[in-house]
Design a protein around this motif. Sequence first.
Motif, PDB file in Angstrom:
ATOM      1  N   GLU A  48      32.707  -4.819   3.203  1.00 27.21           N
ATOM      2  CA  GLU A  48      31.999  -3.574   3.453  1.00 27.21           C
ATOM      3  C   GLU A  48      31.017  -3.762   4.616  1.00 27.21           C
ATOM      4  N   PRO A  49      31.086  -2.951   5.684  1.00 27.28           N
ATOM      5  CA  PRO A  49      30.150  -3.090   6.808  1.00 27.28           C
ATOM      6  C   PRO A  49      28.727  -2.694   6.377  1.00 27.28           C
ATOM      7  N   ILE A  50      27.790  -3.555   6.698  1.00 26.99           N
ATOM      8  CA  ILE A  50      26.379  -3.272   6.431  1.00 26.99           C
ATOM      9  C   ILE A  50      25.580  -3.503   7.710  1.00 26.99           C
ATOM     10  N   LYS A  51      24.393  -2.908   7.748  1.00 30.26           N
ATOM     11  CA  LYS A  51      23.557  -2.979   8.949  1.00 30.26           C
ATOM     12  C   LYS A  51      22.793  -4.290   8.986  1.00 30.26           C
ATOM     13  N   CYS A  52      22.821  -4.963  10.124  1.00 24.77           N
ATOM     14  CA  CYS A  52      22.034  -6.196  10.305  1.00 24.77           C
ATOM     15  C   CYS A  52      20.562  -5.797  10.391  1.00 24.77           C
ATOM     16  N   SER A  53      19.827  -6.094   9.330  1.00 23.25           N
ATOM     17  CA  SER A  53      18.427  -5.683   9.248  1.00 23.25           C
ATOM     18  C   SER A  53      17.548  -6.898   8.952  1.00 23.25           C
ATOM     19  N   GLY A  54      16.356  -6.626   8.489  1.00 24.23           N
ATOM     20  CA  GLY A  54      15.419  -7.719   8.239  1.00 24.23           C
ATOM     21  C   GLY A  54      14.666  -8.086   9.498  1.00 24.23           C
ATOM     22  N   GLU A  55      13.895  -9.166   9.448  1.00 23.33           N
ATOM     23  CA  GLU A  55      13.075  -9.592  10.582  1.00 23.33           C
ATOM     24  C   GLU A  55      13.962 -10.003  11.755  1.00 23.33           C
ATOM     25  N   GLY A  56      13.843  -9.314  12.857  1.00 24.28           N
ATOM     26  CA  GLY A  56      14.629  -9.625  14.046  1.00 24.28           C
ATOM     27  C   GLY A  56      16.049  -9.115  13.994  1.00 24.28           C
ATOM     28  N   GLY A  57      16.405  -8.253  13.011  1.00 18.35           N
ATOM     29  CA  GLY A  57      17.778  -7.752  12.920  1.00 18.35           C
ATOM     30  C   GLY A  57      18.149  -6.904  14.119  1.00 18.35           C
ATOM     31  N   CYS A  58      19.471  -6.980  14.474  1.00 17.05           N
ATOM     32  CA  CYS A  58      19.926  -6.255  15.657  1.00 17.05           C
ATOM     33  C   CYS A  58      20.402  -4.851  15.327  1.00 17.05           C
ATOM     34  N   GLY A  59      20.638  -4.521  14.048  1.00 18.18           N
ATOM     35  CA  GLY A  59      21.086  -3.196  13.647  1.00 18.18           C
ATOM     36  C   GLY A  59      22.581  -2.984  13.723  1.00 18.18           C
ATOM     37  N   GLU A  60      23.347  -3.971  14.117  1.00 21.54           N
ATOM     38  CA  GLU A  60      24.806  -3.845  14.228  1.00 21.54           C
ATOM     39  C   GLU A  60      25.433  -3.861  12.831  1.00 21.54           C
TER      40      GLU A  60
END
Length: 346
Positions: A48-60
């Motif tokens: 399942e595609p999820i958003k790269c988040s957290g500290e310094g996440g790129c949002g991809e």
Amino acid sequence: EPLTAPVPSAFAAAQVSALDVLCVHDKCKWVGTCGRLDGHLDTDCPHEPIKCSGEGGCGELVPRGEMATHQQFVCLQNCPNSKAKATRRDGDEQDSCNIRLSRNDLVDHLKDYCKLRIIHCPHTSCEVTTRYNQMPAHLEECPYALVPCPRQCAAGNLMRQNLEAHKNECPNEPVPCVHAPLGCSHVAPRSEIIGHEQDIAIHFSSLRSKVFAEQQQAYQQKMDEMTRVFQQKLQTLEEKITKLQLHVVEKHKEQNAAMLMLKRLEEQNTLLTRKVEDQSVTFNWKLLEQTTALNTKLQQQTEAFNTKLQEQTATLNTKLQEQMSLLQSISGSLTADNLRRIYRGY
């Protein structure tokens, strides 16, 4: 009227929710009921595609199972020093570190490549720590840095903080001739100046004698002037001392006069004290005599009064006894019948 989608009944919804379905991702082997599909996609499905988040996440959007690899090797993050400002010696702030790297490369970047990383001065005795891009400026003035002698002598490299002391012994340091006070303007390296001084020593010996004689004469004149000034000051001090001595004598005279006056006052006080004491004794004696006379007179009057009172008391007692005797004689002659008659007569 617009058409609306039919609302499934609760029974139909329950039937659909209980149906067995496959995961929407072909690579996923999950099988479960339709009601659990959303929960599987939200929390468990590795595809399942999820958003790269957290500290310094790129949002991809990245498959959940590949997120750890993505964040470690693919996701670009800002250097931690991106918010740090390095200040140059002129006071202007330099740009922060704006490099974006993967986490895997970020460790090496912070350790060895970031221009704003904190490093220690390479000289062992120096305890300074600063940012990497400021270290060259520090090394230009570090007191423990090894630098060659400015005069290129054979001493080799020296600590920068020892250069000033080295100037006092460097053989290549230019120094003036010792005969400069006599007019010699020659300047040469310390290792060569000795030969120059020996060569002109004879030439300056006579000049030195002349200069010495002139200096001695000037010194004698100065001493004479100082002696004259000292004698004047000494005379002034002697005059002041004489005035002070006279002043002290006058003060002694005033003190003696005051002491004499004080003695006279003490004598007068003694006489007055004696006179007061004599008058007090006389007064006390007269008072005692008057008191004694009054006591005597009072005693005599008391005795006379007591005598008269005794006489009057004796007279009264005698009259009382006579009346009592008369009454007794009268009462003896009265009978009961006489008393009744007397009573009725009244």
